[in-house]
Design a protein around this motif. Structure first.
Motif, PDB file in Angstrom:
ATOM      1  N   GLU A  10       0.786  -1.236   0.000  1.00  0.00           N
ATOM      2  CA  GLU A  10       0.000   0.000   0.000  1.00  0.00           C
ATOM      3  C   GLU A  10       0.819   1.288   0.000  1.00  0.00           C
ATOM      4  OE1 GLU A  10      -3.235   0.045  -0.502  1.00  0.00           O
ATOM      5  OE2 GLU A  10      -3.330  -2.139  -0.500  1.00  0.00           O
ATOM      6  N   SER A  11       2.120   1.232   0.303  1.00  0.00           N
ATOM      7  CA  SER A  11       2.911   2.470   0.320  1.00  0.00           C
ATOM      8  C   SER A  11       4.141   2.298  -0.563  1.00  0.00           C
ATOM      9  CB  SER A  11       3.350   2.813   1.745  1.00  0.00           C
ATOM     10  OG  SER A  11       4.370   1.933   2.191  1.00  0.00           O
ATOM     11  N   TYR A  12       4.586   3.414  -1.122  1.00  0.00           N
ATOM     12  CA  TYR A  12       5.766   3.337  -1.979  1.00  0.00           C
ATOM     13  C   TYR A  12       7.002   2.956  -1.172  1.00  0.00           C
ATOM     14  CZ  TYR A  12       9.520   4.236  -5.167  1.00  0.00           C
ATOM     15  OH  TYR A  12      10.641   4.065  -5.931  1.00  0.00           O
ATOM     16  N   GLY A  13       7.116   3.432   0.057  1.00  0.00           N
ATOM     17  CA  GLY A  13       8.260   3.081   0.890  1.00  0.00           C
ATOM     18  C   GLY A  13       8.386   1.581   1.075  1.00  0.00           C
ATOM     19  N   ALA A  14       7.291   0.920   1.373  1.00  0.00           N
ATOM     20  CA  ALA A  14       7.297  -0.541   1.529  1.00  0.00           C
ATOM     21  C   ALA A  14       7.584  -1.211   0.186  1.00  0.00           C
ATOM     22  CB  ALA A  14       5.968  -1.023   2.096  1.00  0.00           C
ATOM     23  N   PHE A  15       7.019  -0.655  -0.872  1.00  0.00           N
ATOM     24  CA  PHE A  15       7.256  -1.231  -2.194  1.00  0.00           C
ATOM     25  C   PHE A  15       8.726  -1.152  -2.569  1.00  0.00           C
ATOM     26  CE2 PHE A  15       8.084  -0.740  -6.669  1.00  0.00           C
ATOM     27  CZ  PHE A  15       7.593  -1.939  -7.153  1.00  0.00           C
ATOM     28  N   PHE A  16       9.371  -0.009  -2.317  1.00  0.00           N
ATOM     29  CA  PHE A  16      10.758   0.154  -2.740  1.00  0.00           C
ATOM     30  C   PHE A  16      11.667  -0.862  -2.059  1.00  0.00           C
ATOM     31  CE2 PHE A  16      14.932   2.418  -2.937  1.00  0.00           C
ATOM     32  CZ  PHE A  16      15.083   2.319  -4.315  1.00  0.00           C
ATOM     33  N   LEU A  17      11.416  -1.170  -0.803  1.00  0.00           N
ATOM     34  CA  LEU A  17      12.209  -2.194  -0.123  1.00  0.00           C
ATOM     35  C   LEU A  17      11.957  -3.572  -0.745  1.00  0.00           C
ATOM     36  CD1 LEU A  17      11.903  -1.005   3.566  1.00  0.00           C
ATOM     37  CD2 LEU A  17      13.782  -0.612   1.952  1.00  0.00           C
ATOM     38  N   PHE A  18      10.695  -3.862  -1.063  1.00  0.00           N
ATOM     39  CA  PHE A  18      10.359  -5.095  -1.780  1.00  0.00           C
ATOM     40  C   PHE A  18      11.067  -5.122  -3.133  1.00  0.00           C
ATOM     41  CE2 PHE A  18       7.621  -6.603  -5.261  1.00  0.00           C
ATOM     42  CZ  PHE A  18       7.641  -7.972  -5.008  1.00  0.00           C
ATOM     43  N   TYR A  19      11.017  -4.019  -3.847  1.00  0.00           N
ATOM     44  CA  TYR A  19      11.645  -3.889  -5.159  1.00  0.00           C
ATOM     45  C   TYR A  19      13.138  -4.213  -5.074  1.00  0.00           C
ATOM     46  CZ  TYR A  19      13.478  -1.511  -9.301  1.00  0.00           C
ATOM     47  OH  TYR A  19      14.143  -1.215 -10.466  1.00  0.00           O
TER      48      TYR A  19
END
Length: 118
Positions: A6-15
């Motif tokens: 749901e958040s870009y911050g969490a996504f970037f770490l996943f990325y």
């Protein structure tokens, strides 16, 4: 991946975790530069229709890296916008020597290679 991020911050770490191998990241850097080169060439030198090749230049190497090196599914399929942004963010962080702490935060093991090669 089963739950929606749901958040870009969490996504970037996943990325970053999805780009754990240095060769995968290197091919993404090359793809980012290639896509920008195609865009620049098409807009400035022409013909303008070359701009349409930008996605091919950008995604070709990147997807190759996912399927044959990282052996995972590109996040682009589920998060196209955030993935596109992250390709350039990761490349910029690498260029400016600031990617290492982000890899650490994401839990990506780094090699002993010089910083400019990570």
């Amino acid at each position: 991946m089963s739950e929606r991020i749901e958040s870009y911050g969490a996504f970037f770490l996943f990325y970053l975790r999805e780009h754990a191998r240095p060769l995968t990241r290197a091919l993404h850097y090359a793809a980012a530069f290639a896509s920008l080169a195609v865009l620049f060439y098409g807009l400035v030198i022409g013909p303008l229709w070359l701009v349409l090749l930008m996605p091919l230049a950008g995604y070709g190497l990147a997807w190759f890296a996912h399927f044959f090196i990282e052996k995972n599914r590109p996040a682009t399929f589920q998060y196209p916008g955030w993935s596109l942004i992250s390709d350039y963010v990761m490349t910029w962080l690498w260029l400016t020597g600031r990617l290492g702490p982000w890899l650490d935060k994401a839990g990506v093991a780094r090699s002993k290679a010089p910083a400019h090669q990570r």
